[in-house]
Design a protein around this motif. Structure first.
Motif, PDB file in Angstrom:
ATOM      1  N   ILE A 353       0.841  -1.200   0.000  1.00 26.18           N
ATOM      2  CA  ILE A 353       0.000   0.000   0.000  1.00 26.18           C
ATOM      3  C   ILE A 353       0.873   1.245   0.000  1.00 26.18           C
ATOM      4  CG2 ILE A 353      -1.602   1.334   1.443  1.00 26.18           C
ATOM      5  CD1 ILE A 353      -2.910  -1.368   2.207  1.00 26.18           C
ATOM      6  N   ARG A 354       1.936   1.236   0.791  1.00 25.37           N
ATOM      7  CA  ARG A 354       2.857   2.377   0.824  1.00 25.37           C
ATOM      8  C   ARG A 354       3.532   2.579  -0.535  1.00 25.37           C
ATOM      9  NH1 ARG A 354       4.310  -0.301   5.629  1.00 25.37           N
ATOM     10  NH2 ARG A 354       3.515   0.710   7.513  1.00 25.37           N
ATOM     11  N   ILE A 355       3.975   1.486  -1.139  1.00 21.04           N
ATOM     12  CA  ILE A 355       4.627   1.582  -2.449  1.00 21.04           C
ATOM     13  C   ILE A 355       3.666   2.173  -3.473  1.00 21.04           C
ATOM     14  CG2 ILE A 355       5.586   0.234  -4.357  1.00 21.04           C
ATOM     15  CD1 ILE A 355       6.650  -1.735  -2.202  1.00 21.04           C
ATOM     16  N   SER A 356       2.428   1.705  -3.443  1.00 24.12           N
ATOM     17  CA  SER A 356       1.432   2.232  -4.375  1.00 24.12           C
ATOM     18  C   SER A 356       1.246   3.733  -4.195  1.00 24.12           C
ATOM     19  CB  SER A 356       0.098   1.509  -4.181  1.00 24.12           C
ATOM     20  OG  SER A 356      -0.917   2.087  -4.987  1.00 24.12           O
ATOM     21  N   ALA A 357       1.144   4.164  -2.943  1.00 26.43           N
ATOM     22  CA  ALA A 357       0.956   5.593  -2.676  1.00 26.43           C
ATOM     23  C   ALA A 357       2.200   6.398  -3.053  1.00 26.43           C
ATOM     24  CB  ALA A 357       0.616   5.805  -1.202  1.00 26.43           C
ATOM     25  N   ASP A 358       3.375   5.893  -2.713  1.00 30.00           N
ATOM     26  CA  ASP A 358       4.617   6.624  -2.976  1.00 30.00           C
ATOM     27  C   ASP A 358       4.914   6.736  -4.472  1.00 30.00           C
ATOM     28  OD1 ASP A 358       4.952   6.893  -0.264  1.00 30.00           O
ATOM     29  OD2 ASP A 358       6.451   5.288  -0.084  1.00 30.00           O
ATOM     30  N   GLU A 359       4.615   5.666  -5.206  1.00 33.00           N
ATOM     31  CA  GLU A 359       4.981   5.633  -6.622  1.00 33.00           C
ATOM     32  C   GLU A 359       3.802   5.950  -7.542  1.00 33.00           C
ATOM     33  OE1 GLU A 359       7.004   2.001  -7.524  1.00 33.00           O
ATOM     34  OE2 GLU A 359       8.467   2.244  -5.881  1.00 33.00           O
ATOM     35  N   GLY A 360       2.627   6.124  -6.956  1.00 33.52           N
ATOM     36  CA  GLY A 360       1.462   6.482  -7.752  1.00 33.52           C
ATOM     37  C   GLY A 360       1.066   5.443  -8.781  1.00 33.52           C
ATOM     38  N   LYS A 361       1.106   4.184  -8.381  1.00 39.81           N
ATOM     39  CA  LYS A 361       0.789   3.132  -9.350  1.00 39.81           C
ATOM     40  C   LYS A 361      -0.106   2.061  -8.735  1.00 39.81           C
ATOM     41  CE  LYS A 361       4.875   0.223  -8.425  1.00 39.81           C
ATOM     42  NZ  LYS A 361       6.131  -0.320  -9.020  1.00 39.81           N
ATOM     43  N   THR A 362      -0.783   1.340  -9.599  1.00 39.54           N
ATOM     44  CA  THR A 362      -1.587   0.202  -9.181  1.00 39.54           C
ATOM     45  C   THR A 362      -0.688  -1.013  -9.060  1.00 39.54           C
ATOM     46  OG1 THR A 362      -3.578   1.055 -10.258  1.00 39.54           O
ATOM     47  CG2 THR A 362      -3.506  -1.311  -9.815  1.00 39.54           C
ATOM     48  N   ILE A 363      -0.871  -1.774  -7.990  1.00 40.17           N
ATOM     49  CA  ILE A 363      -0.035  -2.956  -7.744  1.00 40.17           C
ATOM     50  C   ILE A 363      -0.906  -4.205  -7.800  1.00 40.17           C
ATOM     51  CG2 ILE A 363       1.347  -4.173  -6.016  1.00 40.17           C
ATOM     52  CD1 ILE A 363       2.415  -1.531  -5.094  1.00 40.17           C
ATOM     53  N   ALA A 364      -0.471  -5.184  -8.551  1.00 41.02           N
ATOM     54  CA  ALA A 364      -1.132  -6.488  -8.592  1.00 41.02           C
ATOM     55  C   ALA A 364      -0.544  -7.364  -7.493  1.00 41.02           C
ATOM     56  CB  ALA A 364      -0.927  -7.145  -9.955  1.00 41.02           C
ATOM     57  N   LEU A 365      -1.398  -7.986  -6.721  1.00 46.75           N
ATOM     58  CA  LEU A 365      -0.950  -8.793  -5.581  1.00 46.75           C
ATOM     59  C   LEU A 365      -1.050 -10.285  -5.899  1.00 46.75           C
ATOM     60  CD1 LEU A 365      -2.692  -6.759  -2.750  1.00 46.75           C
ATOM     61  CD2 LEU A 365      -0.317  -6.608  -3.501  1.00 46.75           C
TER      62      LEU A 365
END
Length: 365
Positions: A353-365
């Protein structure tokens, strides 16, 4: 230990703090547990707690408590930065461990603690108590049984309560991300654990953080202090079943809505409301409506509630049901309560969640 009492030592319980208002009353309601030891950083406060709650041993040294032969289960109920050394000590002593969430101050600590405990074959429990609530278990069942059909979407708006002003110097650590106890880690994560348990895991996530309050008021003095953590947390995504999900947490309290959770399905809707965004410790009201009908009260069936006693109010209630589930896991050698591995999984989800917010991208889990 099949029929013997489980002897409990609590690290971090004095006469007035969180552990004394939640853990101790909850354990006192379950006769299969026996509180035998309490530990704080001061012997005087430990003795006061022991006298008040009828506990045999008082320690000002956590290492003495975990080494006590009359302690089977060690409960860690202190601030997050101290979890690692205390859980490690309990592990080295070979004890069962219940550690409040967050398990560690970050994923690395949680992973190390899990590895240590697994190497010794210890029973561990992570304090994500919302998963043991009757509301959580009942909601999971009715949704799995198809009460509202296929889940189309689900969303929460919640207020953190804290992180807008600070009641005392003791709580200042909450506004510094370095201490691992921000709004993201505490009310958001506790609620998220139950949310995903009920309606399914994420397939993708997209997060947005903001630090809108740059300073907050220390209420005891009126002093303005820097607010270093994000006080707006928004996580959207798609769940494994295809449902659309959105959760928004904000600091402080709203004059309007402070906890609203809707689950919308092809055959109806469920509405969960409360006075605070801490689902794990706040009383909630549940309503249901079949498609085209008005909302009606949804009562929790008695089989999900406590038998033979009046169900305690919050914040005792959440810990009561958590410890009942811990007891059942120990007695029956089952694994329904989140353990340290589950704690690591939640830490890793927060990392994404932090990575998504910091990098402004959608992450597939």
């Amino acid at each position: 230990m099949k029929n013997d009492k489980i002897r409990v030592g609590i690290i971090g319980a004095n006469t007035t703090n969180w552990a004394s208002k939640s853990h101790i009353p909850a354990l006192k309601l379950i006769p299969e547990f026996e509180l035998t030891a309490v530990g704080t950083t001061k012997l005087s406060s430990a003795k006061e707690a022991a006298e008040k709650f009828g506990i045999k041993y008082a320690f000002d040294n956590a290492f003495d408590l975990v080494s006590c032969p009359d302690v089977d289960l060690v409960v860690i109920a202190v601030k997050v930065p101290h979890h690692y050394k205390l859980v490690k000590a309990a592990t080295e002593a070979g004890k069962m461990i219940y550690c409040e969430w967050p398990l560690g101050n970050g994923t690395k600590e949680a992973e190390d603690l899990t590895e240590m405990a697994e190497a010794k074959g210890l029973r561990t429990f992570t304090g994500l108590q919302a998963l043991s609530l009757p509301e959580t278990l009942y909601l999971k069942k009715v949704i799995a049984d198809g009460l509202i059909g296929d889940v189309l979407s689900s969303g929460i708006i919640g207020s953190g309560g804290m992180w807008a002003d600070i009641r005392s110097e003791e709580n200042l650590y909450l506004i510094d991300p370095a201490n691992g106890a921000t709004m993201l880690e505490v009310p958001f994560a506790h609620t998220l654990a139950a949310y995903l348990h009920i309606i399914g895991k994420y397939k993708t996530i997209s997060a947005t953080f903001a630090r809108r309050r740059k300073e907050v008021t220390l209420l005891t003095t009126g002093e303005k202090v820097p607010q270093l953590s994000n006080d707006q947390v928004v996580v959207s995504g798609i769940l494994e079943g295809g449902a659309v999900s959105n959760i928004h947490y904000r600091s402080g309290m709203s004059a309007g809505t402070n906890f609203l959770w809707e689950i919308n399905g092809t055959k109806g809707d469920i509405l969960i409301t409360g006075d605070l965004g801490h689902y794990q410790l706040t009383p909630v009201n549940i309503q249901y409506a079949a498609s085209g009908n008005k909302l009606q009260q949804m009562e929790i069936p008695t089989e999900f509630l406590a038998a033979g006693i009046q169900t305690p109010g919050q914040p005792v209630r959440g810990l009561y049901f958590a410890y009942k589930a811990v007891l059942a896991d120990i007695r029956n050698n089952t694994r329904h309560v989140p353990d340290f591995k589950d704690g690591v999984a939640m830490h890793k989800l927060l990392d994404n969640i932090r990575i998504s917010a910091d990098e402004g991208k959608t992450i597939a889990l």
